[in-house]
Motif scaffolding. Structure first.
Motif, PDB file in Angstrom:
ATOM      1  N   PHE A 143      -2.068  10.524   3.601  1.00 14.91           N
ATOM      2  CA  PHE A 143      -2.527   9.150   3.787  1.00 14.91           C
ATOM      3  C   PHE A 143      -2.778   8.771   5.244  1.00 14.91           C
ATOM      4  CE2 PHE A 143       0.115   9.225  -0.119  1.00 14.91           C
ATOM      5  CZ  PHE A 143      -0.902   9.008  -1.034  1.00 14.91           C
ATOM      6  N   ARG A 159       0.827  -1.207   0.000  1.00 17.21           N
ATOM      7  CA  ARG A 159       0.000   0.000   0.000  1.00 17.21           C
ATOM      8  C   ARG A 159       0.860   1.256   0.000  1.00 17.21           C
ATOM      9  NH1 ARG A 159      -2.746  -3.370   3.674  1.00 17.21           N
ATOM     10  NH2 ARG A 159      -1.884  -2.273   5.474  1.00 17.21           N
ATOM     11  N   GLN A 201       1.948   7.351  -6.261  1.00 13.96           N
ATOM     12  CA  GLN A 201       0.936   8.327  -6.647  1.00 13.96           C
ATOM     13  C   GLN A 201       1.297   9.725  -6.173  1.00 13.96           C
ATOM     14  OE1 GLN A 201      -1.933   7.461  -8.630  1.00 13.96           O
ATOM     15  NE2 GLN A 201      -1.650   9.678  -8.892  1.00 13.96           N
ATOM     16  N   ASP A 231       0.845   4.234  -2.754  1.00 14.06           N
ATOM     17  CA  ASP A 231       0.521   5.605  -2.364  1.00 14.06           C
ATOM     18  C   ASP A 231       1.679   6.561  -2.613  1.00 14.06           C
ATOM     19  OD1 ASP A 231      -2.007   4.816  -1.668  1.00 14.06           O
ATOM     20  OD2 ASP A 231      -1.610   4.707   0.474  1.00 14.06           O
TER      21      ASP A 231
END
Length: 406
Positions: free
Chosen positions: A306, A43, A50, A47
């Motif tokens: 996040f 994950r 991105q 993230d």
């Protein structure tokens, strides 16, 4: 004693020159991310990729082109890993691959990556065998690069430095046990670690590699205690270290633990095992201290967006996007035969240190480059750096049940 010199970085590419204000009117540059999406390492890789993409796109992209991401779940299974690579390269025709986690999976993927002639920036697996493919057959495997982490042999060197400098030199530990999962990267690491500790004057009382699905560690703890070890050097990634650490705590084993425990790098590790990680000392690639001028901006932006701190694959993925984008800008194209020579000339101050590749496309390690920081879980759930000495922020404390004992 090794001196890391992290504070010596004078500058970083906070606004890299390849980012242009021009309108992005070409086809998008596609980044394929093969990773284990069910794990935090996966994950965070997604993230952070991105995050870097959004930063670059907001400033005009690369060569007038925007970046975009496509994810494929490689799980921790070689067969699924190969399927993920084939999906991204044959079906999606990505320009570059940034990802990876399990050494066995990455090794199984390499022939397929080479066949696809797609650049692969690896950010999770540590086996030296991964980039040894490049050394043995450069023409076929030139597409493979490791951005992060430092390979298992270099991780062994960092553990040796911690063992001899901190444990032996400052804490007076003479006898140490090595315990780790029976995985390729640990098989590569453990012999180097044992030899280095013994060369430095420590006694290695035992080396135990166990199956990753082991659920009862009491026989191992009994054996290590009987060996006379004063410290357990752990080497864990795929094993259930939640169970390992909880059982160590519940047994009140009179031996501290520390080393490499990838799941203990998770931001919620302390709380999810009920605070039983207290006093475990874990090697971290990324920790909230200014290793370089980019460390804290990346850390703070990741947390703000996040709502959790990043683990090492996040930092590696973020740096890999910028390293690739810079190489594409220098090459003036995304064609692999032009980008690979540009990547080989990488000199990029990233979130963890200075990024340069050696002759077999492995990330360089040592003073001025990327290394490891050892942080201990404190009773309040915070992590405090205790080694290397130059960046240490606190003392390394024994487990609560050993506090005050000689």
């Amino acid at each position: 004693m090794r001196h890391y010199g992290w504070a010596a970085f004078a500058c970083a590419m906070l606004a890299p020159g390849f980012i242009t204000a021009a309108r992005a009117d070409g086809p998008p540059i596609t980044i394929g991310v093969p990773t284990s999406v069910q794990l935090e390492v996966g994950r965070d890789s997604i993230d952070a990729t991105q995050l870097a993409i959004d930063e670059i796109n907001a400033k005009g992209g690369v060569l007038g082109r925007q970046l975009r991401m496509i994810v494929a779940d490689e799980t921790e299974n070689p067969q699924e890993g190969v399927a993920a690579i084939n999906k991204l390269t044959a079906d999606e025709h990505v320009d570059v691959l940034i990802g990876g986690y399990t050494s066995g999976v990455t090794l199984a993927q390499e022939t397929h990556i080479a066949d696809s002639k797609t650049i692969y920036l690896e950010v999770g697996a540590a086996s030296p065998s991964i980039t040894d493919f490049v050394r043995r057959n450069y023409k076929r495997y030139q597409y493979i690069f490791r951005v992060s982490p430092i390979n298992a042999a270099h991780q062994a060197e960092a553990l040796i430095d911690f063992g001899l400098g901190k444990l032996k030199g400052e804490a007076g530990v003479e006898k140490i046990a090595i315990a780790g999962e029976n995985a390729k990267w640990v098989q590569d690491l453990a012999p180097i670690l044992k030899a280095g500790l013994e060369k430095g004057g420590m006694t290695v009382t035992s080396v135990d590699l166990f199956d990753a699905d082991t659920s009862d560690f009491s026989p191992l703890f009994t054996k290590i205690k009987a060996s006379g070890a004063q410290y357990i050097m752990v080497v864990l990634s795929h094993a259930n270290s939640d169970v390992f650490v909880k059982q160590w705590y519940d047994a009140k084993l009179p031996i501290p633990i520390g080393g490499i425990d990838v799941k203990s790098q998770d931001s919620d590790f302390f709380t999810r095992i009920g605070g039983k990680a207290v006093s475990e000392t874990v090697a971290n690639n990324i920790i909230p201290v200014p290793m370089t001028p980019l460390t804290m901006p990346f850390w703070n932006n990741f947390v703000a967006r996040f709502k959790r701190p990043p683990v090492y694959t996040g930092a590696g993925s973020y740096d890999a996007v910028y390293i690739y984008a810079e190489a594409v800008a220098r090459a003036g194209t995304t064609a692999p035969d032009k980008v690979i020579p540009a990547l080989e000339k990488t000199h990029y101050v990233g979130t963890e240190g200075l990024c340069e590749f050696d002759a077999q496309h492995d990330i360089k390690y040592g003073p001025g480059f990327i290394s490891l920081a050892f942080a201990q879980w404190y009773p309040d759930g915070s992590r405090v750096i205790v080694w290397p000495k130059e960046i240490a922020k606190g003392a390394m404390n024994p487990p609560p049940w050993l506090a005050g004992k000689p």
